[in-house]
Write a protein that holds these residues in place. Structure first.
Motif, PDB file in Angstrom:
ATOM      1  N   SER A  19       0.834  -1.203   0.000  1.00  0.00           N
ATOM      2  CA  SER A  19       0.000   0.000   0.000  1.00  0.00           C
ATOM      3  C   SER A  19       0.867   1.251   0.000  1.00  0.00           C
ATOM      4  O   SER A  19       0.570   2.240  -0.685  1.00  0.00           O
ATOM      5  N   GLY A  20       1.977   1.191   0.761  1.00  0.00           N
ATOM      6  CA  GLY A  20       2.896   2.331   0.771  1.00  0.00           C
ATOM      7  C   GLY A  20       3.550   2.546  -0.585  1.00  0.00           C
ATOM      8  O   GLY A  20       3.690   3.686  -1.041  1.00  0.00           O
ATOM      9  N   TYR A  21       3.927   1.445  -1.217  1.00  0.00           N
ATOM     10  CA  TYR A  21       4.515   1.560  -2.555  1.00  0.00           C
ATOM     11  C   TYR A  21       3.523   2.167  -3.546  1.00  0.00           C
ATOM     12  O   TYR A  21       3.876   3.045  -4.355  1.00  0.00           O
ATOM     13  N   ALA A  22       2.299   1.687  -3.494  1.00  0.00           N
ATOM     14  CA  ALA A  22       1.282   2.186  -4.421  1.00  0.00           C
ATOM     15  C   ALA A  22       0.994   3.652  -4.188  1.00  0.00           C
ATOM     16  O   ALA A  22       0.864   4.448  -5.140  1.00  0.00           O
ATOM     17  N   ALA A  23       0.915   4.060  -2.913  1.00  0.00           N
ATOM     18  CA  ALA A  23       0.635   5.462  -2.612  1.00  0.00           C
ATOM     19  C   ALA A  23       1.783   6.351  -3.098  1.00  0.00           C
ATOM     20  O   ALA A  23       1.564   7.428  -3.667  1.00  0.00           O
ATOM     21  N   ALA A  24       3.031   5.875  -2.874  1.00  0.00           N
ATOM     22  CA  ALA A  24       4.182   6.655  -3.342  1.00  0.00           C
ATOM     23  C   ALA A  24       4.211   6.745  -4.859  1.00  0.00           C
ATOM     24  O   ALA A  24       4.553   7.787  -5.424  1.00  0.00           O
ATOM     25  N   PHE A  25       3.828   5.656  -5.520  1.00  0.00           N
ATOM     26  CA  PHE A  25       3.805   5.668  -6.992  1.00  0.00           C
ATOM     27  C   PHE A  25       2.829   6.712  -7.511  1.00  0.00           C
ATOM     28  O   PHE A  25       3.165   7.498  -8.404  1.00  0.00           O
ATOM     29  N   TRP A  26       1.604   6.723  -6.959  1.00  0.00           N
ATOM     30  CA  TRP A  26       0.610   7.673  -7.449  1.00  0.00           C
ATOM     31  C   TRP A  26       0.987   9.104  -7.083  1.00  0.00           C
ATOM     32  O   TRP A  26       0.669  10.046  -7.820  1.00  0.00           O
ATOM     33  N   ARG A  27       1.700   9.267  -5.977  1.00  0.00           N
ATOM     34  CA  ARG A  27       2.113  10.610  -5.567  1.00  0.00           C
ATOM     35  C   ARG A  27       3.198  11.160  -6.493  1.00  0.00           C
ATOM     36  O   ARG A  27       3.201  12.348  -6.828  1.00  0.00           O
ATOM     37  N   PHE A  28       4.115  10.286  -6.915  1.00  0.00           N
ATOM     38  CA  PHE A  28       5.208  10.750  -7.784  1.00  0.00           C
ATOM     39  C   PHE A  28       4.900  10.631  -9.276  1.00  0.00           C
ATOM     40  O   PHE A  28       5.706  11.083 -10.098  1.00  0.00           O
ATOM     41  N   LEU A  29       3.772  10.013  -9.638  1.00  0.00           N
ATOM     42  CA  LEU A  29       3.479   9.790 -11.060  1.00  0.00           C
ATOM     43  C   LEU A  29       3.445  11.080 -11.878  1.00  0.00           C
ATOM     44  O   LEU A  29       4.044  11.140 -12.955  1.00  0.00           O
ATOM     45  N   PRO A  30       2.779  12.155 -11.428  1.00  0.00           N
ATOM     46  CA  PRO A  30       2.786  13.388 -12.250  1.00  0.00           C
ATOM     47  C   PRO A  30       4.194  13.934 -12.474  1.00  0.00           C
ATOM     48  O   PRO A  30       4.527  14.392 -13.568  1.00  0.00           O
ATOM     49  N   GLN A  31       5.038  13.874 -11.424  1.00  0.00           N
ATOM     50  CA  GLN A  31       6.394  14.387 -11.575  1.00  0.00           C
ATOM     51  C   GLN A  31       7.199  13.528 -12.546  1.00  0.00           C
ATOM     52  O   GLN A  31       7.992  14.042 -13.340  1.00  0.00           O
ATOM     53  N   VAL A  32       7.002  12.181 -12.491  1.00  0.00           N
ATOM     54  CA  VAL A  32       7.690  11.290 -13.424  1.00  0.00           C
ATOM     55  C   VAL A  32       7.267  11.577 -14.858  1.00  0.00           C
ATOM     56  O   VAL A  32       8.087  11.579 -15.791  1.00  0.00           O
ATOM     57  N   VAL A  33       5.970  11.838 -15.040  1.00  0.00           N
ATOM     58  CA  VAL A  33       5.470  12.156 -16.386  1.00  0.00           C
ATOM     59  C   VAL A  33       6.105  13.443 -16.901  1.00  0.00           C
ATOM     60  O   VAL A  33       6.534  13.527 -18.062  1.00  0.00           O
ATOM     61  N   PHE A  34       6.177  14.462 -16.020  1.00  0.00           N
ATOM     62  CA  PHE A  34       6.826  15.715 -16.430  1.00  0.00           C
ATOM     63  C   PHE A  34       8.298  15.483 -16.774  1.00  0.00           C
ATOM     64  O   PHE A  34       8.831  16.077 -17.718  1.00  0.00           O
ATOM     65  N   ALA A  35       8.970  14.629 -15.992  1.00  0.00           N
ATOM     66  CA  ALA A  35      10.375  14.331 -16.269  1.00  0.00           C
ATOM     67  C   ALA A  35      10.539  13.639 -17.621  1.00  0.00           C
ATOM     68  O   ALA A  35      11.450  13.954 -18.386  1.00  0.00           O
ATOM     69  N   LEU A  36       9.636  12.697 -17.930  1.00  0.00           N
ATOM     70  CA  LEU A  36       9.707  12.012 -19.228  1.00  0.00           C
ATOM     71  C   LEU A  36       9.445  12.979 -20.379  1.00  0.00           C
ATOM     72  O   LEU A  36      10.091  12.910 -21.433  1.00  0.00           O
ATOM     73  N   LEU A  37       8.486  13.879 -20.174  1.00  0.00           N
ATOM     74  CA  LEU A  37       8.219  14.880 -21.210  1.00  0.00           C
ATOM     75  C   LEU A  37       9.439  15.777 -21.425  1.00  0.00           C
ATOM     76  O   LEU A  37       9.751  16.154 -22.556  1.00  0.00           O
ATOM     77  N   PHE A  38      10.125  16.107 -20.336  1.00  0.00           N
ATOM     78  CA  PHE A  38      11.335  16.919 -20.453  1.00  0.00           C
ATOM     79  C   PHE A  38      12.411  16.169 -21.248  1.00  0.00           C
ATOM     80  O   PHE A  38      13.098  16.758 -22.082  1.00  0.00           O
ATOM     81  N   LEU A  39      12.540  14.860 -21.008  1.00  0.00           N
ATOM     82  CA  LEU A  39      13.514  14.069 -21.759  1.00  0.00           C
ATOM     83  C   LEU A  39      13.160  14.017 -23.246  1.00  0.00           C
ATOM     84  O   LEU A  39      14.062  13.980 -24.100  1.00  0.00           O
ATOM     85  N   VAL A  40      11.863  13.997 -23.552  1.00  0.00           N
ATOM     86  CA  VAL A  40      11.443  14.033 -24.955  1.00  0.00           C
ATOM     87  C   VAL A  40      11.886  15.348 -25.602  1.00  0.00           C
ATOM     88  O   VAL A  40      12.363  15.378 -26.747  1.00  0.00           O
ATOM     89  N   VAL A  41      11.747  16.442 -24.843  1.00  0.00           N
ATOM     90  CA  VAL A  41      12.188  17.747 -25.363  1.00  0.00           C
ATOM     91  C   VAL A  41      13.706  17.742 -25.582  1.00  0.00           C
ATOM     92  O   VAL A  41      14.203  18.250 -26.593  1.00  0.00           O
TER      93      VAL A  41
END
Length: 300
Positions: A21-43
């Motif tokens: 449950s802790g892993y899942a909560a941390a994943f959903w909490r960091f998911l938007p930031q990970v997405v932004f990081a991936l978008l930055f790598l695409v740029v």
């Protein structure tokens, strides 16, 4: 926590359920930031692609050799990817500061440097060779017993095609740390042969005949450098002349010119009646030898 995950966690033991449950909560909490990081790598990837088209053209207009262009483009690409990766890492995980990331990268770089010391040595030697340009493609060079024509120079090794057709791939560090003879650094090279004439011949007349024969050979560049002929030594069966002239610097030029000069000198000396001697041997015996004719006389 999503509703679909709750039934799966319900069948697990409590400690494991809490950990997941802790892993899942941390994943959903960091998911938007990970997405932004991936978008930055695409740029970053798009920017590197654009730079990969612009930089070679600019370097080509500056007349920089293609291998050095590849080195510059590679270093620029690696630098941009490293910078982009560090920035993306701080976006995805704000607790990781650029200073910490650089510290970890430095420690890892030291370990990688020790593990790939020879690779980095050849890489740096290749970069220095490409910048200094002591030799280039199509040059004939000799280094550490390797003698041939340079076919390619990369950031790691140099390809040498030997005169017998074999290809030698040698590390750049060898050419950077050892003396290299560049046979085609100039357009002309000097070559020498030894011509012997008999002791009974006139030395000055023989020199004139040899000089006239050498000057008649087309590959002898007597218009640029003088032909030099010197009586060198009293050899066993002849007086040896050192005949020196200048011709093309490629190995095949040397061989062709030497062939033509040897043939011309031989014809000229034969035509002038000057002997080119071969070794003579005189045998002396302590006691007189019985000849077969004397034995036949005794039998008679």
């Amino acid at each position: 926590m999503t509703d679909w995950l709750a039934p799966i966690l319900a069948v697990l033991p409590a400690p494991m359920r809490d950990q997941l449950s802790g892993y899942a909560a941390a994943f959903w909490r960091f998911l938007p930031q990970v997405v932004f990081a991936l978008l930055f790598l695409v740029v970053v990837w798009a920017a590197i692609a654009v730079i990969g088209r612009i930089v070679p053209r600019a370097l080509g207009r500056a007349r920089i050799r293609s291998a050095l262009q590849d080195v510059v483009l590679m270093l620029l690409t690696v630098g941009l990817w490293l910078m982009g990766a560090l920035i993306a890492l701080t976006i995805a995980f704000p607790s990781i500061t650029p200073g910490r990331a650089l510290t970890a990268l430095g420690v890892g770089g030291v370990a990688i440097g020790f593990a790939f010391k020879d690779v980095f040595e050849n890489f740096l030697a290749g970069v220095l060779l490409l910048i200094r340009e002591p030799f280039s493609k199509s040059d004939f060079i000799e280094c550490q017993g390797i003698d041939g024509q340079v076919e390619d120079i990369t950031v790691r090794d140099t390809h040498i095609r030997q005169t017998d057709g074999q290809l030698v791939v040698a590390p750049n560090a060898m050419f950077y740390k050892n003396p290299v003879t560049i046979r085609t650094a100039a357009s002309l090279r000097r070559t020498t042969i030894i011509v012997g004439v008999a002791y009974g011949e006139d030395v000055d007349a023989a020199r004139e005949v040899i000089a006239a024969a050498v000057h008649e050979v087309d590959s002898v560049r007597d218009d640029v450098k003088d032909v030099q002929i010197f009586a060198q030594e009293f050899a066993d069966s002849a007086i040896n002349f050192e005949v020196t002239w200048w011709t093309g610097s490629r190995p095949v030029d040397i061989r062709r010119s030497r062939d033509s000069v040897v043939a011309a000198v031989k014809r000229a000396l034969d035509g002038a009646g000057i002997e080119i001697p071969f070794p003579y041997r005189t045998l002396t015996f302590k006691d007189p030898l019985a000849l077969s004719r004397d034995a036949d006389d005794r039998d008679a």
